[in-house]
Design a protein around this motif. Structure first.
Motif, PDB file in Angstrom:
ATOM      1  N   GLU A 224       0.824  -1.220   0.000  1.00 23.54           N
ATOM      2  CA  GLU A 224       0.000   0.000   0.000  1.00 23.54           C
ATOM      3  C   GLU A 224       0.852   1.261   0.000  1.00 23.54           C
ATOM      4  OE1 GLU A 224      -3.796  -0.716   2.654  1.00 23.54           O
ATOM      5  OE2 GLU A 224      -2.094  -1.820   3.448  1.00 23.54           O
ATOM      6  N   GLY A 225       2.052   1.178   0.571  1.00 23.79           N
ATOM      7  CA  GLY A 225       2.922   2.325   0.665  1.00 23.79           C
ATOM      8  C   GLY A 225       3.847   2.201   1.857  1.00 23.79           C
ATOM      9  N   VAL A 226       4.535   3.299   2.176  1.00 21.88           N
ATOM     10  CA  VAL A 226       5.531   3.299   3.243  1.00 21.88           C
ATOM     11  C   VAL A 226       5.135   4.316   4.300  1.00 21.88           C
ATOM     12  CG1 VAL A 226       7.959   3.645   3.817  1.00 21.88           C
ATOM     13  CG2 VAL A 226       7.332   2.617   1.625  1.00 21.88           C
ATOM     14  N   LEU A 227       5.117   3.874   5.557  1.00 26.53           N
ATOM     15  CA  LEU A 227       4.775   4.728   6.693  1.00 26.53           C
ATOM     16  C   LEU A 227       5.994   4.862   7.583  1.00 26.53           C
ATOM     17  CD1 LEU A 227       2.251   6.166   8.016  1.00 26.53           C
ATOM     18  CD2 LEU A 227       2.094   4.137   9.478  1.00 26.53           C
ATOM     19  N   PHE A 228       6.288   6.098   7.986  1.00 24.48           N
ATOM     20  CA  PHE A 228       7.409   6.378   8.872  1.00 24.48           C
ATOM     21  C   PHE A 228       6.849   6.824  10.223  1.00 24.48           C
ATOM     22  CE2 PHE A 228       8.768   7.219   4.523  1.00 24.48           C
ATOM     23  CZ  PHE A 228       9.897   6.420   4.430  1.00 24.48           C
ATOM     24  N   VAL A 229       7.126   6.026  11.263  1.00 26.46           N
ATOM     25  CA  VAL A 229       6.572   6.257  12.591  1.00 26.46           C
ATOM     26  C   VAL A 229       7.675   6.786  13.495  1.00 26.46           C
ATOM     27  CG1 VAL A 229       5.417   5.201  14.571  1.00 26.46           C
ATOM     28  CG2 VAL A 229       4.943   4.363  12.248  1.00 26.46           C
ATOM     29  N   SER A 230       7.464   7.966  14.063  1.00 31.09           N
ATOM     30  CA  SER A 230       8.436   8.511  15.013  1.00 31.09           C
ATOM     31  C   SER A 230       8.688   7.497  16.114  1.00 31.09           C
ATOM     32  CB  SER A 230       7.893   9.814  15.605  1.00 31.09           C
ATOM     33  OG  SER A 230       8.776  10.329  16.578  1.00 31.09           O
ATOM     34  N   ALA A 231       9.946   7.332  16.508  1.00 36.68           N
ATOM     35  CA  ALA A 231      10.312   6.287  17.467  1.00 36.68           C
ATOM     36  C   ALA A 231       9.498   6.377  18.751  1.00 36.68           C
ATOM     37  CB  ALA A 231      11.808   6.371  17.784  1.00 36.68           C
ATOM     38  N   HIS A 232       9.279   7.582  19.242  1.00 38.13           N
ATOM     39  CA  HIS A 232       8.572   7.714  20.517  1.00 38.13           C
ATOM     40  C   HIS A 232       7.081   7.403  20.390  1.00 38.13           C
ATOM     41  CE1 HIS A 232       7.342  11.649  18.921  1.00 38.13           C
ATOM     42  NE2 HIS A 232       6.420  11.669  19.870  1.00 38.13           N
ATOM     43  N   MET A 233       6.579   7.326  19.147  1.00 36.98           N
ATOM     44  CA  MET A 233       5.177   6.986  18.910  1.00 36.98           C
ATOM     45  C   MET A 233       4.981   5.497  18.607  1.00 36.98           C
ATOM     46  SD  MET A 233       3.015   9.532  19.104  1.00 36.98           S
ATOM     47  CE  MET A 233       1.695   8.850  18.099  1.00 36.98           C
ATOM     48  N   ALA A 234       6.067   4.763  18.457  1.00 36.17           N
ATOM     49  CA  ALA A 234       5.975   3.398  17.956  1.00 36.17           C
ATOM     50  C   ALA A 234       5.151   2.491  18.865  1.00 36.17           C
ATOM     51  CB  ALA A 234       7.375   2.817  17.761  1.00 36.17           C
ATOM     52  N   GLU A 235       5.375   2.539  20.164  1.00 38.56           N
ATOM     53  CA  GLU A 235       4.647   1.661  21.072  1.00 38.56           C
ATOM     54  C   GLU A 235       3.158   1.984  21.060  1.00 38.56           C
ATOM     55  OE1 GLU A 235       3.364  -1.159  23.412  1.00 38.56           O
ATOM     56  OE2 GLU A 235       5.484  -1.067  22.817  1.00 38.56           O
TER      57      GLU A 235
END
Length: 304
Positions: A224-235
């Motif tokens: 579908e595409g590529v999502l970049f998740v800020s490290a502090h938001m990952a959990e």
């Protein structure tokens, strides 16, 4: 000391033997919201467990969590892939510019003094570690924009156990497709070699299409595409997206049984529904475990 300039940030790099970024303070500043472990170069060190969990969620749900928290520029679509396999990893960034003779000479001369050899598109591979995912802003160049072919793909996979996302091109598709476990997201495939391009920064903030990417971000790359998740938001993204999968499956079953309405499932749950959910979840160990506190937390944030 070899330095790359990507205004307003100045980054320095040690020799390939140590493969570490010296500008730890700047990288720590840029990712200050992350409070967990870091690599020696300052990048957030997301746990391996997060990378594995990210392979099992739906990118739509993860995107929704980010959007509801104000992270509006984290997704980019329109890729060509080696295959349809999902990739997750910790971001290592690189940024390229069109070449200019004096600039490229200075960069390569300084790199040679540090023991670096070959074209500059080889250098980012030196700093990869297991679980990293190489993400490069190659300004969308196709012809002459192939910063990876079969040799580099094998090298990247051998070091990181992962693939790459290039806002540029790649070559040797048929050969690369034979690397089991490897995937690449690129703008296109082209038979040319790297031409008129120079590496200008490693582990700097970059732009991939409409997405803002920081070193240490979590990458979730699907067809579908590529999502970049800020490290502090990952959990938060993982726990919420996992809950949505459970909630949907629980809801579908309850709706078919006529026990609850759509409105009841898609809003705050009563204690009765929560009890029914935990009874149902206990019968589906494949969906993992969830505590009452975790359920109350994700319900209170309502970012799904």
């Amino acid at each position: 000391m070899l330095q790359f300039y990507s205004s307003p940030y100045v980054f320095s790099f040690v020799a390939p033997a140590s493969a570490q970024i010296i500008s730890k303070e700047e990288l720590t500043f840029l990712t200050a919201a992350w409070k967990g472990q870091r690599f020696d170069d300052g990048r957030p060190k997301l746990p391996d467990d997060i990378l594995e969990r990210a392979k099992k969620i739906y990118i739509d749900d993860a995107w929704t969590v980010l959007k509801n928290e104000g992270y509006l520029n984290q997704f980019e679509g329109g890729w060509k892939m080696v295959n349809d396999s999902i990739m997750t990893g910790r971001v290592v960034t690189a940024i390229y510019l069109p070449s200019r003779p004096d600039l490229e000479k200075n960069i390569k001369d300084r790199g040679a003094k540090q023991g670096r050899t070959g074209n500059t598109n080889l250098w980012p591979i030196d700093i990869l570690t297991k679980g990293d995912l190489y993400v490069a802003d190659a300004f969308g160049k196709i012809s002459g924009g192939d910063i990876m072919g079969a040799t580099l793909a094998n090298s990247i996979y051998a070091i990181s156990g992962n693939g790459l996302v290039f806002d540029g091109a790649a070559r040797d598709l048929l050969e690369v497709s034979k690397i089991k476990g490897f995937n690449a997201f690129v703008r296109d495939f082209h038979p040319s070699f790297t031409e008129e391009m120079v590496l200008m920064g490693l582990n700097t903030p970059i732009r991939i299409g409409n997405a803002v990417v920081l070193p240490g971000d979590l990458v979730i790359a699907t067809k579908e595409g590529v999502l970049f998740v800020s490290a502090h938001m990952a959990e938060q993204v993982m726990s919420t997206a996992e809950f949505v999968i459970r909630k949907d499956q629980f809801g579908f079953e309850m709706l078919r049984a006529g026990k609850y309405t759509t409105g009841q499932i898609d809003n705050q749950w009563t204690d009765e529904i929560k009890t029914a959910f935990f009874n149902w979840l206990g019968k589906h160990p494949e969906l993992g475990k969830m505590s009452h506190a975790e359920l109350d937390d994700v319900m209170s944030k309502r970012t799904w």
